[in-house]
Design a protein around this motif. Structure first.
Motif, PDB file in Angstrom:
ATOM      1  N   THR A 112       0.850  -1.195   0.000  1.00 51.89           N
ATOM      2  CA  THR A 112       0.000   0.000   0.000  1.00 51.89           C
ATOM      3  C   THR A 112       0.882   1.239   0.000  1.00 51.89           C
ATOM      4  OG1 THR A 112      -1.604  -1.233   1.285  1.00 51.89           O
ATOM      5  CG2 THR A 112      -1.920   1.116   1.162  1.00 51.89           C
ATOM      6  N   VAL A 113       1.941   1.221   0.761  1.00 52.49           N
ATOM      7  CA  VAL A 113       2.832   2.369   0.842  1.00 52.49           C
ATOM      8  C   VAL A 113       3.531   2.561  -0.518  1.00 52.49           C
ATOM      9  CG1 VAL A 113       4.958   3.244   1.899  1.00 52.49           C
ATOM     10  CG2 VAL A 113       3.167   2.263   3.305  1.00 52.49           C
ATOM     11  N   LEU A 114       3.967   1.485  -1.149  1.00 49.93           N
ATOM     12  CA  LEU A 114       4.661   1.571  -2.430  1.00 49.93           C
ATOM     13  C   LEU A 114       3.732   2.028  -3.548  1.00 49.93           C
ATOM     14  CD1 LEU A 114       6.942  -1.605  -2.397  1.00 49.93           C
ATOM     15  CD2 LEU A 114       7.643   0.778  -2.205  1.00 49.93           C
ATOM     16  N   ARG A 115       2.546   1.636  -3.594  1.00 49.88           N
ATOM     17  CA  ARG A 115       1.603   2.035  -4.624  1.00 49.88           C
ATOM     18  C   ARG A 115       1.199   3.493  -4.472  1.00 49.88           C
ATOM     19  NH1 ARG A 115      -2.580  -2.932  -5.086  1.00 49.88           N
ATOM     20  NH2 ARG A 115      -1.139  -4.418  -6.000  1.00 49.88           N
ATOM     21  N   GLY A 116       1.232   3.878  -3.285  1.00 52.57           N
ATOM     22  CA  GLY A 116       0.837   5.257  -3.044  1.00 52.57           C
ATOM     23  C   GLY A 116      -0.660   5.393  -2.928  1.00 52.57           C
ATOM     24  N   PRO A 117      -1.093   6.652  -2.764  1.00 53.27           N
ATOM     25  CA  PRO A 117      -2.520   6.843  -2.627  1.00 53.27           C
ATOM     26  C   PRO A 117      -3.243   6.548  -3.931  1.00 53.27           C
ATOM     27  CG  PRO A 117      -1.342   8.907  -2.337  1.00 53.27           C
ATOM     28  CD  PRO A 117      -0.344   7.861  -2.584  1.00 53.27           C
ATOM     29  N   GLN A 118      -4.291   5.872  -3.893  1.00 52.41           N
ATOM     30  CA  GLN A 118      -5.090   5.509  -5.057  1.00 52.41           C
ATOM     31  C   GLN A 118      -6.087   6.644  -5.331  1.00 52.41           C
ATOM     32  OE1 GLN A 118      -4.812   2.790  -7.049  1.00 52.41           O
ATOM     33  NE2 GLN A 118      -3.004   2.198  -5.898  1.00 52.41           N
ATOM     34  N   PRO A 119      -6.194   7.086  -6.624  1.00 49.84           N
ATOM     35  CA  PRO A 119      -7.132   8.180  -6.940  1.00 49.84           C
ATOM     36  C   PRO A 119      -8.550   7.733  -7.055  1.00 49.84           C
ATOM     37  CG  PRO A 119      -5.712   7.795  -8.805  1.00 49.84           C
ATOM     38  CD  PRO A 119      -5.307   6.873  -7.749  1.00 49.84           C
TER      39      PRO A 119
END
Length: 119
Positions: A112-119
């Motif tokens: 989750t941290v690597l993907r970053g915030p999901q738009p």
């Protein structure tokens, strides 16, 4: 005067024949008493032999029951040991499951941290 005359009857003394008869009567009484005691002792011995036979039979039955219970206890110990092994295996699996769950949560968090915030 005749000095050789037997004077034992004069004073009420018993004759030898009367003494023998009295001694025989005493012996007969003693023999009959001994026979009564012997019969009683024989009855006691017979009772003790019977009691001993009962005790021997009871002991044999108790020993057989002890062997049976010992066999059952041995089987129960084997069964308990097998169940204990199963429980230890299940505890190891539960520990591994818990560890994998924690590791999975950690990896999900990293993803989750690597993907970053999901738009």
């Amino acid at each position: 005067m005749n000095i050789d005359e037997d004077t034992c009857e004069w004073l009420g003394c018993t004759t030898p024949l009367e003494m023998y008869k009295h001694q025989c009567a005493l012996l007969e009484d003693e023999i009959s008493d001994l026979q009564r005691h012997l019969a009683k002792a024989r009855a006691n011995v017979a009772g003790l032999v019977h009691m001993n036979d009962l005790l021997i039979a009871g002991k044999a039955a108790a020993e057989e029951q002890l062997r049976s219970i010992s066999s059952q206890l041995s089987l129960a110990n084997v069964h308990s040991s097998e169940q204990s092994k199963e429980i230890m295996g299940l505890k190891i699996i539960a520990s591994q499951n818990s560890h994998l769950r924690v590791e999975n949560q950690r990896l999900l968090l990293e993803l989750t941290v690597l993907r970053g915030p999901q738009p």
